[in-house]
Scaffold this active site. Structure first.
Site, short mmCIF file in Angstrom:
data_model
loop_
_atom_site.label_atom_id
_atom_site.label_comp_id
_atom_site.label_asym_id
_atom_site.label_seq_id
_atom_site.Cartn_x
_atom_site.Cartn_y
_atom_site.Cartn_z
N PRO A 133 0.82 -1.22 0.00
CA PRO A 133 0.00 0.00 0.00
C PRO A 133 0.85 1.27 0.00
O PRO A 133 0.53 2.24 -0.67
CB PRO A 133 -0.82 -0.11 1.29
CG PRO A 133 -0.87 -1.57 1.58
CD PRO A 133 0.40 -2.16 1.06
N ALA A 135 4.23 1.27 -0.77
CA ALA A 135 5.46 1.10 -1.55
C ALA A 135 5.12 0.56 -2.93
O ALA A 135 4.86 -0.64 -3.09
CB ALA A 135 6.42 0.15 -0.83
N GLY A 136 5.05 1.45 -3.91
CA GLY A 136 4.76 1.03 -5.28
C GLY A 136 5.99 1.25 -6.13
O GLY A 136 6.87 0.38 -6.20
N ARG A 249 9.62 -6.18 -19.17
CA ARG A 249 9.11 -4.94 -19.79
C ARG A 249 8.86 -5.13 -21.27
O ARG A 249 7.95 -4.52 -21.83
CB ARG A 249 10.08 -3.79 -19.51
CG ARG A 249 9.96 -3.34 -18.08
CD ARG A 249 10.97 -2.29 -17.70
NE ARG A 249 10.75 -1.89 -16.32
CZ ARG A 249 11.65 -1.25 -15.57
NH1 ARG A 249 12.83 -0.95 -16.09
NH2 ARG A 249 11.36 -0.91 -14.34
N GLN A 285 -9.06 11.96 -45.49
CA GLN A 285 -7.76 12.29 -44.89
C GLN A 285 -7.88 12.88 -43.48
O GLN A 285 -7.05 12.61 -42.61
CB GLN A 285 -7.08 13.36 -45.74
CG GLN A 285 -6.01 12.85 -46.64
CD GLN A 285 -5.23 14.02 -47.22
OE1 GLN A 285 -5.50 15.20 -46.95
NE2 GLN A 285 -4.27 13.68 -48.05
N GLU A 371 4.15 -2.98 -13.84
CA GLU A 371 5.54 -3.31 -14.26
C GLU A 371 6.36 -2.03 -14.48
O GLU A 371 7.23 -1.96 -15.35
CB GLU A 371 5.48 -4.20 -15.49
CG GLU A 371 6.64 -5.15 -15.75
CD GLU A 371 7.17 -5.86 -14.52
OE1 GLU A 371 6.44 -6.07 -13.54
OE2 GLU A 371 8.37 -6.18 -14.53
N THR A 373 5.57 2.39 -13.89
CA THR A 373 4.72 3.38 -14.56
C THR A 373 5.51 4.09 -15.67
O THR A 373 6.74 4.04 -15.70
CB THR A 373 4.24 4.46 -13.57
OG1 THR A 373 5.40 5.19 -13.13
CG2 THR A 373 3.52 3.87 -12.38
C1 LIG Z 1 -4.33 -4.13 -12.08
C2 LIG Z 1 -3.00 -4.10 -11.41
C3 LIG Z 1 -2.23 -5.24 -11.34
C4 LIG Z 1 -0.99 -5.23 -10.68
N1 LIG Z 1 -0.28 -6.40 -10.55
C5 LIG Z 1 0.80 -6.40 -9.73
C6 LIG Z 1 1.44 -7.65 -9.40
O1 LIG Z 1 1.06 -8.70 -9.87
N2 LIG Z 1 2.48 -7.62 -8.52
C7 LIG Z 1 2.94 -6.46 -7.96
O2 LIG Z 1 3.88 -6.51 -7.18
N3 LIG Z 1 2.37 -5.26 -8.28
C8 LIG Z 1 1.31 -5.22 -9.13
N4 LIG Z 1 0.68 -4.03 -9.42
C9 LIG Z 1 1.21 -2.80 -8.82
C10 LIG Z 1 1.84 -1.86 -9.83
O3 LIG Z 1 3.05 -2.35 -10.30
C11 LIG Z 1 1.94 -0.50 -9.14
O4 LIG Z 1 0.63 0.00 -9.01
C12 LIG Z 1 2.81 0.47 -9.87
O5 LIG Z 1 4.15 0.06 -9.83
C13 LIG Z 1 2.70 1.89 -9.30
O6 LIG Z 1 2.82 1.91 -7.92
P1 LIG Z 1 1.72 2.68 -7.04
O7 LIG Z 1 0.39 2.19 -7.47
O8 LIG Z 1 2.10 2.55 -5.63
O9 LIG Z 1 1.84 4.18 -7.49
P2 LIG Z 1 2.91 5.26 -6.98
O10 LIG Z 1 4.27 4.66 -6.99
O11 LIG Z 1 2.43 5.87 -5.73
O12 LIG Z 1 2.78 6.31 -8.15
C14 LIG Z 1 1.69 7.23 -8.27
C15 LIG Z 1 2.04 8.22 -9.40
O13 LIG Z 1 3.23 8.94 -9.06
C16 LIG Z 1 4.23 8.76 -10.04
N5 LIG Z 1 5.52 8.66 -9.35
C17 LIG Z 1 5.92 7.71 -8.48
N6 LIG Z 1 7.17 7.95 -8.05
C18 LIG Z 1 7.57 9.09 -8.64
C19 LIG Z 1 8.77 9.86 -8.60
N7 LIG Z 1 9.82 9.48 -7.88
N8 LIG Z 1 8.82 10.98 -9.35
C20 LIG Z 1 7.79 11.35 -10.11
N9 LIG Z 1 6.63 10.66 -10.21
C21 LIG Z 1 6.53 9.54 -9.48
C22 LIG Z 1 3.85 7.47 -10.73
O14 LIG Z 1 4.37 7.43 -12.06
C23 LIG Z 1 2.34 7.54 -10.73
O15 LIG Z 1 1.90 8.36 -11.77
C24 LIG Z 1 -0.52 -4.03 -10.10
C25 LIG Z 1 -1.29 -2.86 -10.21
C26 LIG Z 1 -2.52 -2.90 -10.82
C27 LIG Z 1 -3.34 -1.64 -10.83
#
Ligand SMILES: Cc1cc2nc3c(=O)[nH]c(=O)nc-3n(C[C@H](O)[C@H](O)[C@H](O)COP(=O)(O)OP(=O)(O)OC[C@H]3O[C@@H](n4cnc5c(N)ncnc54)[C@H](O)[C@@H]3O)c2cc1C
Length: 545
Positions: A133, A135-136, A249, A285, A371, A373
């Site tokens: 939640p 750590a993305g 990727r 076109q 995988e 963003t």
């Molecule tokens: C349908 C679905 C399936 C998924 N499946 C998996 C899975 O199987 N296993 C798994 O481990 N994860 C999975 N994920 C998680 C996914 O990889 C993450 O949601 C993704 O990496 C982004 O993390 P977050 O959602 O925490 O967003 P955050 O990291 O909070 O990002 C939010 C926004 O801020 C931007 N941002 C983040 N950091 C920075 C920065 N340093 N500078 C500028 N902009 C930034 C991001 O680009 C994004 O626009 C899944 C997600 C979804 C929605």
């Protein structure tokens, strides 16, 4: 990693079987129903994994563990097709692939033999549990813990506690790889369904890929024996996750491209039938040159780059995280845009469910998020190529431009001259950013990532269009050359004008930057653009009638 991969006959057989299965079972009506009901089709995944039918999971399992040993190229081709069929189902398959990755990359020989063998033989579904939640994108800030359990001074197991978020196959998998913080650092562990203290959340109610299951995972003192620590050494987790990014990727890039192309093909077919103001839309076109042709150019540029990375991975190169990022970024952003334009191309019908493009648009959106963003891709690309620019004192892109000019001398139809213009403009912008320290602004750095992706895809498209023509799309070389020229011109213009905008916006100090960027030359290079678009339109209309 995967070896050299399958022979083309085996690959074609798999693709053909998958097409036939989809034609019979995964009809539009069925897929729309799954989407509407928000249902994970367990029976479909079972059939896809059944060795007597398709055995799709065997593709990414090495031969020594009873798999087929598919390479990156094979996986790209299957991923593109799967995504064209349904990105939700494709994600269910991807999750097993991802889930097994830490073992494939970092497992001990015994762990590989045991777990990969079981996945192959028992057709097990896997899930990859990294995201939390809090750590993305920044996985290093995770808080799930693995506390060692010791007996007589020796570690016999771990107790894992924490929560994982957005996990594909989260509530339906048999086996999970879970990233947790051990005393030695982030580490992967194998956790089996039903383990005590392990629970899964309710399926998320998602925007798209509703046929895939996405759930949270809850771990409370879940005990795993020590042999479930992947690689048997703590602290390897992030390196193991990084090691496969080139590969995974490419796969998600192929998802974006496959779904985007599917939407575009539907739009092209529709444009033949839809008569407005006395003629089919396919002949107008104002419609084709906005909604169809530029999308085909971007998608095919992305394809060239994907194929380039896949071949390099299959020839044994390691890493390629930056190249994987370029491939994913360009393919998923282009796929997303193509699907968005396909809705527009179908007008009011596009906005309804029946014509599928509305569903594809919702589905493909995820490829720009999971995988890594798009913003994280921009960052990854910019950071790496910025270092290349500094290390080579600007030669990295200038020398690439020289090679493109040489190519143009022998292959004048490939658009290598336009890609060379893009590369030179890029080198100028990077150097200006260095001299004026513009990348102190995060936004400038990220925009550079985008410009680099455009320039590199233009270059690779021009380089490969005649030398390594793709087998994957029903478009001949002259058509793809026209698309390469269209993309090359767009890339040159984008690099120069966006680069100028952000450099000036961030306070650059060269009064003659526009001249150094060769803006007049880049505008002059747009000559012939509309003719190329006319030609590409005719060929696309013919190929996808
Ligand atoms: C349908 C679905 C399936 C998924 N499946 C998996 C899975 O199987 N296993 C798994 O481990 N994860 C999975 N994920 C998680 C996914 O990889 C993450 O949601 C993704 O990496 C982004 O993390 P977050 O959602 O925490 O967003 P955050 O990291 O909070 O990002 C939010 C926004 O801020 C931007 N941002 C983040 N950091 C920075 C920065 N340093 N500078 C500028 N902009 C930034 C991001 O680009 C994004 O626009 C899944 C997600 C979804 C929605």
């Amino acid at each position: 990693m995967a070896g050299a991969g399958l022979d083309s006959e085996t690959r074609e057989m798999i693709l053909d079987t998958l097409r036939k299965y989809a034609d019979k079972k995964l009809t539009n009506e069925f897929l729309l129903k799954l989407d509407h009901e928000d249902r994970f089709p367990e029976e479909v995944l079972k059939e896809l994994y059944d060795p007597m039918q398709l055995g799709l999971h065997l593709l990414f399992i090495p031969e020594e563990f009873n798999g087929l040993g598919g390479g990156a190229y094979d996986i790209y081709r299957v991923s593109e097709l799967m995504a064209a069929i349904d990105l939700g189902v494709a994600t269910g398959v991807l999750a097993t692939f991802l889930g097994s990755d830490p073992i494939r990359v970092g497992g001990t020989p015994e762990q590989k033999a045991h777990w990969m063998g079981r996945v192959a033989d028992e057709a097990l579904l896997m899930a990859y549990g990294a995201t939390e939640p809090q750590a993305g994108s920044d996985l290093a800030s995770m808080s799930t813990k693995a506390v060692p359990v010791e007996e007589n001074g020796a570690i016999t197991g771990y107790k894992i506690s924490g929560r994982k978020q957005w996990i594909s196959n989260g509530a339906v998998a048999d086996i999970y790889t879970i990233l947790a913080l051990a005393p030695g650092g982030p580490s992967w562990f194998v956790v089996e369904k039903g383990a005590e203290g392990f629970a899964t959340g309710k399926p998320e109610d998602k925007h798209g890929i509703r046929a895939s299951n996405t759930s949270a995972l809850f771990l409370e003192d879940v005990y795993v024996p020590a042999d479930r620590l992947i690689g048997a050494v703590e602290g390897q987790g992030l390196a193991q996750a990084q090691a496969v990014f080139g590969y995974t990727r490419v796969m998600v890039g192929a998802f974006g491209m496959g779904a985007g192309w599917e939407a575009l093909k539907r739009a092209i077919r529709y444009s033949h039938e839809r008569i407005q103001a006395g003629a089919p839309l396919s002949e107008k076109q104002g419609y084709t040159h906005k909604l169809i042709v530029p999308n085909a150019a971007r998608l095919e540029a992305a394809r060239s780059y994907i194929e380039w990375v896949a071949e390099r991975l299959d020839s044994g190169e390691e890493g390629l995280q930056t190249e994987g990022a370029v491939a994913k970024y360009m393919a998923t952003e282009s796929g997303n845009k193509a699907a968005e334009d396909a809705i527009q191309a179908l007008g009011g019908y596009g906005y309804t469910k029946e014509y599928m493009v509305e569903k594809i648009k919702r589905d493909v959106r995820i490829t720009c998020i999971y995988e890594g963003t798009s913003e994280i891709m921009e960052w990854t690309i910019a950071r790496d190529r910025w270092q290349q620019h500094l290390k080579t004192q600007g030669a990295f892109y200038n020398e690439w431009a020289t090679r493109l000019d040489a190519l143009h001398a022998t292959e004048p139809q490939n658009g290598a001259n336009y890609a060379a213009l893009a590369m030179r403009a890029l080198a100028v912008i990077l150097e200006r950013a260095r001299l004026d320290r513009l990348t102190r602004n995060q936004h400038v750095l990220f925009r550079l990532g985008e410009l680099i992706a455009w320039a590199e895809t233009a270059a690779v498209f021009a380089e490969r269009v005649t030398q390594k023509p793709t087998e994957a799309v029903n478009l001949d070389v002259p058509t793809r050359q026209a698309l390469a020229r269209i993309h090359g011109r767009a890339a040159a213009l984008k690099v120069a004008t966006d680069g100028l905008q952000w450099a000036i916006g961030a306070g650059q100090t060269d009064p003659n930057l526009a001249g150094s960027l060769n803006l007049p030359g880049i505008y002059a290079a747009q000559a012939g653009l509309v003719d190329d678009m006319n030609f590409a339109r005719d060929q696309l209309n013919h190929a996808f009638k």
